[in-house]
Design a protein around this motif. Structure first.
Motif, PDB file in Angstrom:
ATOM      1  N   PRO A   1      58.954  77.508  55.506  1.00  0.00           N
ATOM      2  CA  PRO A   1      58.793  78.478  56.596  1.00  0.00           C
ATOM      3  C   PRO A   1      58.020  77.896  57.776  1.00  0.00           C
ATOM      4  O   PRO A   1      58.253  78.288  58.934  1.00  0.00           O
ATOM      5  CB  PRO A   1      58.022  79.629  55.939  1.00  0.00           C
ATOM      6  CG  PRO A   1      58.361  79.529  54.488  1.00  0.00           C
ATOM      7  CD  PRO A   1      58.453  78.051  54.222  1.00  0.00           C
ATOM      8  N   LEU A   2      57.132  76.958  57.490  1.00  0.00           N
ATOM      9  CA  LEU A   2      56.363  76.330  58.559  1.00  0.00           C
ATOM     10  C   LEU A   2      57.253  75.400  59.389  1.00  0.00           C
ATOM     11  O   LEU A   2      57.090  75.302  60.612  1.00  0.00           O
ATOM     12  CB  LEU A   2      55.182  75.549  57.985  1.00  0.00           C
ATOM     13  CG  LEU A   2      54.115  76.401  57.305  1.00  0.00           C
ATOM     14  CD1 LEU A   2      53.090  75.518  56.594  1.00  0.00           C
ATOM     15  CD2 LEU A   2      53.417  77.297  58.320  1.00  0.00           C
ATOM     16  N   TYR A   3      58.199  74.724  58.752  1.00  0.00           N
ATOM     17  CA  TYR A   3      59.130  73.869  59.494  1.00  0.00           C
ATOM     18  C   TYR A   3      59.919  74.707  60.492  1.00  0.00           C
ATOM     19  O   TYR A   3      60.112  74.300  61.648  1.00  0.00           O
ATOM     20  CB  TYR A   3      60.106  73.153  58.560  1.00  0.00           C
ATOM     21  CG  TYR A   3      59.485  72.399  57.414  1.00  0.00           C
ATOM     22  CD1 TYR A   3      58.161  71.959  57.470  1.00  0.00           C
ATOM     23  CD2 TYR A   3      60.210  72.116  56.264  1.00  0.00           C
ATOM     24  CE1 TYR A   3      57.596  71.260  56.416  1.00  0.00           C
ATOM     25  CE2 TYR A   3      59.653  71.413  55.208  1.00  0.00           C
ATOM     26  CZ  TYR A   3      58.349  70.999  55.277  1.00  0.00           C
ATOM     27  OH  TYR A   3      57.792  70.313  54.227  1.00  0.00           O
ATOM     28  N   VAL A   4      60.372  75.874  60.029  1.00  0.00           N
ATOM     29  CA  VAL A   4      61.131  76.768  60.906  1.00  0.00           C
ATOM     30  C   VAL A   4      60.243  77.259  62.051  1.00  0.00           C
ATOM     31  O   VAL A   4      60.688  77.364  63.202  1.00  0.00           O
ATOM     32  CB  VAL A   4      61.695  77.966  60.115  1.00  0.00           C
ATOM     33  CG1 VAL A   4      62.416  78.932  61.047  1.00  0.00           C
ATOM     34  CG2 VAL A   4      62.641  77.485  59.008  1.00  0.00           C
ATOM     35  N   GLU A   5      58.977  77.520  61.753  1.00  0.00           N
ATOM     36  CA  GLU A   5      58.052  77.969  62.800  1.00  0.00           C
ATOM     37  C   GLU A   5      57.839  76.891  63.855  1.00  0.00           C
ATOM     38  O   GLU A   5      57.752  77.180  65.054  1.00  0.00           O
ATOM     39  CB  GLU A   5      56.708  78.361  62.183  1.00  0.00           C
ATOM     40  CG  GLU A   5      55.765  79.017  63.171  1.00  0.00           C
ATOM     41  CD  GLU A   5      54.499  79.547  62.513  1.00  0.00           C
ATOM     42  OE1 GLU A   5      53.529  79.795  63.238  1.00  0.00           O
ATOM     43  OE2 GLU A   5      54.493  79.690  61.270  1.00  0.00           O
TER      44      GLU A   5
END
Length: 342
Positions: free
Chosen positions: A133-137
């Protein structure tokens, strides 16, 4: 006699119509100029991922940029409208691009459904559990800047680091996610060409230092100038490494460099720490880092490998201080030191 002459004229027109129709049909060798990252190389046009030239014709139009046109443009036979859009972008938009936003890659998205970005669709290592989810953020934060600032080029940076993903790079997978997310962010069904053409990939980087340098070279190759301002979108726990060490290593002006981070709360919950900071403190250019240790499974890199777009600073790419002087900063003069006020 007159009737025969009319029949000959009609037959001739029919033949000409058939020939023109056949000529207008796309061939297997034609590519569309709507492909992201398309560039002109010499007198031929190529896409980033292929050396296949685009068949083109040339036309002259006498309208200025303010009227959404330009004097000369290259058109593909199969998609002249896209050609027009790209040509207009090159002449009217490209000269105004001054800022670079970089998203360093951390894994490869291997799924086909870009609405389902769950971890099972990523090629990751076990220690990266919970991080996707952090990569997407990181991607979304960069897209926000791209949409708001028309002077910005966005470069996704990351090489072919996962055997499971094959030749698909981190950068290319991030770009696919970005293209899938943009319509909803823009509340539209299509992506404006001028926005799409401002998204590029760097599929060579396998270290965070390369994530810092290679996109600057990529910007230069595309915009024919170095960026006046650089923003990196990444992890909060890696902020010090980029701001204090990598920026210093490439000698980029402090006042023209910023780092924006992802959700620090989730990072703390995951217990994420920068295990590479101290290594780069002692080895500023990562000369003793083993690229083959998980980050370069296809062995794309060697100490003397020339990186496309970085020829002008190849000496910096190859720079390694002598043993015992690993903290030494490169002493050569870099192009952005001459063109950017400190």
């Amino acid at each position: 006699m007159a009737r025969r002459r009319r029949l000959i004229i009609v037959a001739t027109l029919a033949v000409v119509t058939v020939v023109l129709t056949l000529m207008s049909l796309p061939t297997p060798h034609m590519r569309y100029l709507t492909d992201v990252g398309l560039e002109e190389v010499g007198n031929e046009t190529h896409s980033n991922d292929s050396s296949t030239p685009v068949q083109k014709v040339e036309a002259s139009i006498s309208i200025d940029c303010e009227n959404n046109a330009l004097g000369k443009w290259n058109a593909t036979l199969d998609n002249p409208e896209a050609s027009w859009q790209f040509a207009h972008f090159k002449k009217c938009v490209l000269p105004g691009l001054k800022k670079l936003v970089v998203v360093p890659g951390h894994a490869v998205f291997v799924g086909s459904d870009f609405r389902n970005l769950s971890e099972k669709n990523w090629a990751t290592y076990s220690y990266q559990h919970g991080q996707t989810p952090l990569y997407v953020e990181h991607i979304m934060n960069a897209l926000d800047i791209l949409i708001r600032d028309p002077e910005t080029i966005l470069v996704f940076s990351g090489g072919q680091t996962r055997p499971l993903a094959g030749s698909l790079s981190e950068a290319e997978s991030y770009l696919r996610i970005a293209l899938a997310q943009l319509p909803s962010l823009l509340n539209t069904t299509t992506i404006p060409p001028a926005l799409k053409f401002r998204m590029l990939t760097d599929s060579y980087s396998v270290t965070s230092l390369q994530n810092t340098l290679f996109p600057v070279c990529r910007f230069k190759a595309y915009a024919s100038r170095y960026p006046e301002f650089v923003t990196v979108s990444g992890f909060e726990h890696k902020r010090r490494r980029f701001e204090e060490l990598h920026r210093k290593a490439i000698k980029y002006p402090r006042l023209r460099y910023e780092y924006i981070s992802s959700n620090g709360t989730l990072e703390r919950e995951l217990g994420l720490k920068d295990l590479m900071y101290d290594i780069y403190v002692k080895d500023l250019y990562g000369c003793r880092i083993d690229y083959k240790n998980g980050r370069d499974p296809f062995e794309n890199f060697g100490a003397q490998l020339a990186i496309p777009d970085c020829e002008e600073v190849q000496e910096l790419v190859d720079f390694c201080p002598e043993q015992g002087s690993e903290g030494q900063v490169y002493g050569g003069r870099l192009p952005w030191e001459r063109t950017i006020e400190k």
